[in-house]
Design a protein around this motif. Structure first.
Motif: not given
Ligand code: ADP
Ligand code: MG
Length: 308
Positions: A223-224, A236-238, A286-287, A292-295
């Motif tokens: 995972k990142h 911001s754009i995710i 969307t994890k 707004g940090k996404q896995d």
């Protein structure tokens, strides 16, 4: 660090074709993190955990623990690996029904030749989120709480590594969640390897997910956390597809032209939602966290393995 190098294991049963439970498995595990082993029933998950745990012998290949091949382990090194380096958690809780939570844990201390002080007991109960429940009997606990008593017992020998085979197999998903929360927090300081067949939990909680099929590793991903890209102080754009607007922020002319670029490419239409419940579900799907940090998962790289 635990390393499996070309490990194979066959089960031979009279009158039946032999089963290649592990077929040339090479994996390296680091010092920390929550690693899930996923796969269908019969894919070799328990066999993998058992050979890592020294509960089962391998036919070929090598297991290297802290730089030393287990082939060269003396009996006492092997015993100490199993008894002090590893903590096991099984689907059945392995706790004594006639003893209270506190007594169950005190007994585990005694088995290690230690005497539990009040402070020791309180510390270990807090670690598994069971503070205040020491006087309860197991039949007064939920399944998830019982499993956390079992985790507490496994922690008493202060193992470096925790191995858990389907620890939530007997639990519903709400109580299962509490067990994973506990394992996740332990994974900050321990390597925790969990066998499961629940992909959703694996992706939600796992730092790394290894998938087995017919005794082979078919996928190994880690995972990142990906930061959103800011287009202005409030927008911001995710993941290239989702626009997030900070609470209280009012769109500026420059935001609008960028957002319009997005809208032009949006074939499915766009939803602007102020419904907290819908937004929460969307984040889960969307994890993505509140910031707004996404896995995102990507193939595990050798240099990442040190951390988990
Ligand atoms: P999983 O945990 O993924 O369900 P296992 O590791 O338990 O899978 O089993 C892998 C394969 O090895 C299965 O085909 C299973 O039937 C076989 N197997 C496991 N343990 C034994 C055993 N003690 N004797 C014979 N076959 C076994
Ligand atoms: Mg199994």
């Amino acid at each position: 660090m635990i390393e499996l190098i070309h490990v194979s294991k066959c089960y031979r049963v009279k009158g039946a074709p032999s089963v290649h439970a592990l077929n040339d498995v090479s994996l390296t595990f680091g010092e920390r993190g929550l690693v899930f082993i996923l796969g269908k029933s019969g894919s070799g998950k328990s066999t993998l955990l058992n050979v890592i745990g020294g509960l089962d012998r391998i036919d070929s290949g090598e297991i290297v623990i802290q730089g030393k091949s287990s082939k060269n382990f003396s009996q006492s090194e092997f015993d100490s690996y199993r008894n002090t380096y590893l903590g096991f958690i099984f689907q059945e809780y392995n706790i004594l029904p006639e003893f209270t939570v506190g007594q169950n844990i005190a007994l585990a201390f005694e088995l290690q030749g230690k005497k539990a002080s009040k402070e020791d007991l309180a510390k270990i109960l807090a670690e598994v989120d069971l503070s205040g429940l020491e006087k309860r009997k197991p039949n007064e606990l939920s399944g998830g709480q019982k499993q956390r008593v079992a985790i507490a017992r496994a922690l008493i020998k202060n193992p470096e590594v925790i191995l858990a085979d389907e620890p939530t197999g007997a639990l519903d998903s709400a109580t299962g969640k509490a067990v994973f929360d506990t394992l996740k927090s332990l994974a900050k300081t321990h390597l925790v390897i969990v066998v499961s067949h629940d992909r959703d939990f694996a992706e939600l909680y796992g730092d790394r997910v290894i998938e087995l099929k017919d005794g082979k590793v078919i996928s190994d991903i880690s995972k990142h956390k990906i930061d959103p890209s800011k287009i202005s102080s409030g927008v911001s754009i995710i993941g290239g597809k989702t626009i997030q607007i900070q609470p209280g922020y009012i769109l500026q002319q420059s935001d609008l032209s960028l957002i319009n670029d997005y809208l032009r490419n949006s074939k499915e239409g766009t939803i602007i939602s102020m419904d907290p419940k819908a937004n929460k579900n969307f984040r889960q799907l969307t994890k993505t966290d509140e910031n707004g940090k996404q896995d995102v998962f990507a193939s595990t790289k050798p240099q990442e393995v040190k951390a988990f």
